[in-house]
Structures are given as C-alpha cells and as structure tokens.
Design a protein around this motif. Structure first.
Motif, mmCIF file in Angstrom:
data_model
loop_
_atom_site.group_PDB
_atom_site.id
_atom_site.type_symbol
_atom_site.label_atom_id
_atom_site.label_comp_id
_atom_site.label_asym_id
_atom_site.label_seq_id
_atom_site.Cartn_x
_atom_site.Cartn_y
_atom_site.Cartn_z
ATOM 1 N N UNK A 112 0.820 -1.202 0.000
ATOM 2 C CA UNK A 112 0.000 0.000 0.000
ATOM 3 C C UNK A 112 0.860 1.261 0.000
ATOM 4 N N UNK A 113 1.982 1.214 0.689
ATOM 5 C CA UNK A 113 2.890 2.361 0.712
ATOM 6 C C UNK A 113 3.309 2.753 -0.693
ATOM 7 N N UNK A 114 3.711 1.769 -1.491
ATOM 8 C CA UNK A 114 4.186 2.084 -2.845
ATOM 9 C C UNK A 114 3.075 2.679 -3.698
ATOM 10 N N UNK A 115 1.871 2.144 -3.570
ATOM 11 C CA UNK A 115 0.754 2.695 -4.340
ATOM 12 C C UNK A 115 0.434 4.114 -3.870
ATOM 13 N N UNK A 116 0.359 4.313 -2.562
ATOM 14 C CA UNK A 116 0.047 5.639 -2.016
ATOM 15 C C UNK A 116 1.082 6.674 -2.429
ATOM 16 N N UNK A 117 2.355 6.332 -2.303
ATOM 17 C CA UNK A 117 3.414 7.275 -2.673
ATOM 18 C C UNK A 117 3.367 7.621 -4.156
ATOM 19 N N UNK A 118 3.067 6.641 -4.993
ATOM 20 C CA UNK A 118 2.966 6.894 -6.431
ATOM 21 C C UNK A 118 1.798 7.840 -6.724
ATOM 22 N N UNK A 119 0.651 7.556 -6.140
ATOM 23 C CA UNK A 119 -0.541 8.386 -6.373
ATOM 24 C C UNK A 119 -0.304 9.807 -5.862
ATOM 25 N N UNK A 120 0.300 9.940 -4.699
ATOM 26 C CA UNK A 120 0.604 11.258 -4.148
ATOM 27 C C UNK A 120 1.524 12.031 -5.093
ATOM 28 N N UNK A 121 2.531 11.369 -5.627
ATOM 29 C CA UNK A 121 3.458 12.028 -6.561
ATOM 30 C C UNK A 121 2.722 12.516 -7.810
ATOM 31 N N UNK A 124 -7.463 5.950 0.480
ATOM 32 C CA UNK A 124 -7.819 5.042 1.580
ATOM 33 C C UNK A 124 -7.382 3.624 1.243
ATOM 34 N N UNK A 125 -6.605 3.049 2.137
ATOM 35 C CA UNK A 125 -6.178 1.653 1.978
ATOM 36 C C UNK A 125 -7.241 0.744 2.584
ATOM 37 N N UNK A 126 -7.646 -0.251 1.825
ATOM 38 C CA UNK A 126 -8.592 -1.239 2.331
ATOM 39 C C UNK A 126 -7.847 -2.567 2.410
ATOM 40 N N UNK A 127 -7.353 -2.898 3.600
ATOM 41 C CA UNK A 127 -6.540 -4.105 3.765
ATOM 42 C C UNK A 127 -7.371 -5.367 3.608
ATOM 43 N N UNK A 128 -8.620 -5.322 4.009
ATOM 44 C CA UNK A 128 -9.478 -6.503 3.914
ATOM 45 C C UNK A 128 -9.706 -6.906 2.452
ATOM 46 N N UNK A 137 -7.912 -5.529 -0.040
ATOM 47 C CA UNK A 137 -6.590 -5.412 -0.667
ATOM 48 C C UNK A 137 -6.522 -4.426 -1.830
ATOM 49 N N UNK A 138 -7.022 -3.215 -1.605
ATOM 50 C CA UNK A 138 -6.896 -2.181 -2.630
ATOM 51 C C UNK A 138 -6.697 -0.822 -1.989
ATOM 52 N N UNK A 139 -6.271 0.124 -2.827
ATOM 53 C CA UNK A 139 -6.224 1.531 -2.442
ATOM 54 C C UNK A 139 -7.325 2.229 -3.223
ATOM 55 N N UNK A 140 -8.162 2.934 -2.502
ATOM 56 C CA UNK A 140 -9.278 3.669 -3.090
ATOM 57 C C UNK A 140 -8.845 5.127 -3.235
ATOM 58 N N UNK A 168 -22.778 5.409 -3.269
ATOM 59 C CA UNK A 168 -22.382 6.709 -2.721
ATOM 60 C C UNK A 168 -23.082 7.797 -3.524
ATOM 61 N N UNK A 169 -23.337 8.918 -2.895
ATOM 62 C CA UNK A 169 -24.083 9.995 -3.547
ATOM 63 C C UNK A 169 -23.226 10.966 -4.339
ATOM 64 N N UNK A 170 -22.029 11.240 -3.890
ATOM 65 C CA UNK A 170 -21.197 12.234 -4.567
ATOM 66 C C UNK A 170 -19.835 11.695 -4.966
ATOM 67 N N UNK A 171 -19.280 10.785 -4.199
ATOM 68 C CA UNK A 171 -17.920 10.288 -4.419
ATOM 69 C C UNK A 171 -17.906 9.131 -5.410
ATOM 70 N N UNK A 172 -16.961 9.194 -6.325
ATOM 71 C CA UNK A 172 -16.614 8.054 -7.175
ATOM 72 C C UNK A 172 -15.116 7.861 -7.031
ATOM 73 N N UNK A 173 -14.666 6.638 -7.222
ATOM 74 C CA UNK A 173 -13.248 6.381 -6.974
ATOM 75 C C UNK A 173 -12.627 5.475 -8.025
ATOM 76 N N UNK A 174 -11.319 5.554 -8.066
ATOM 77 C CA UNK A 174 -10.498 4.616 -8.822
ATOM 78 C C UNK A 174 -9.929 3.646 -7.795
ATOM 79 N N UNK A 175 -9.863 2.369 -8.137
ATOM 80 C CA UNK A 175 -9.336 1.370 -7.206
ATOM 81 C C UNK A 175 -8.131 0.692 -7.803
ATOM 82 N N UNK A 176 -7.133 0.543 -6.955
ATOM 83 C CA UNK A 176 -5.887 -0.073 -7.400
ATOM 84 C C UNK A 176 -5.510 -1.208 -6.458
#
Length: 116
Positions: free
Chosen positions: A15-24, A55-59, A61-64, A85-93
C-alpha cells in the motif's frame, strides 16, 4: 513527522508504494494542493476544498482514490466506482502495476477543473 507520513508508514509495503505513487502524480498535476489527514485518511485539498482522498482497504486489498465530485465527472466513467455513494466516485488499485497513469491524470485534471 506529519500525520500523512505516519499514515503511509503504518501501511504494509504494498500500500505504501501505491500511495506514494498516487501522491506524486497528484502533487505533479496540482502543485498548489495540500495533503492533510481528514477522517483518518490522507485527503488532498485544492482552493481550501477537499477534492481527493486516499484510503487503503486491507481486507479487500486495494487503495481507493476517491473524488469528492465524482458524480459530476464525465470522462472515464467505465473506470470510476460509485458503489452506493451519492457524490464520491473512486479509482481502485490492487497493485502498483495496476495504476494507469493516463486515466489517473485524466480524472485528476477533470476534477480540478470542477473547482475552477
């Protein structure tokens, strides 16, 4: 240490690698954004308004990567998840390799345009 850094450090490496990439990617496209911890997760703000969370979902196994105005987006709908959800849409990795930068960048750019 910033609380966003603490959030990332507490994550398993996958999750760290995905989060850091997305943040960059977000910081490259929206350099005047601000990354804060809100509701216990990293949240990007633009013009003092929340636009994107991580948001990391460990159960499951994705990053939202959720977009606050996701239902106002027109492009890339086949990749965006609304899931009762009413307003939020997400990409999942599910892995770093599953991140399609072109789609991620397109969604970020379209979202930012909603704030201009």
């Amino acid at each position: 240490m910033k609380s966003t850094e603490e959030y990332i450090i507490r994550q398993p490496e996958k999750y760290q690698t995905m989060l850091l990439h997305i943040i960059a990617v977000v910081e490259k496209l929206v350099p005047d954004s601000q990354l804060l911890i809100k509701y216990g997760i990293p949240y990007f703000y633009y013009k003092k308004k929340p636009f994107c969370y991580l948001a990391s979902n460990h159960k499951k196994e994705f990053v939202d990567v959720g977009f606050a105005k996701g239902f106002q987006l027109n492009k890339n709908q086949e990749f965006l998840i609304g899931e009762n959800r009413n307003t939020v849409k997400s990409l999942r990795y599910f892995s770093l390799e599953s991140i399609n930068n072109k789609i991620l960048e397109s969604v970020i750019e379209e979202t930012i345009n909603l704030y201009n």
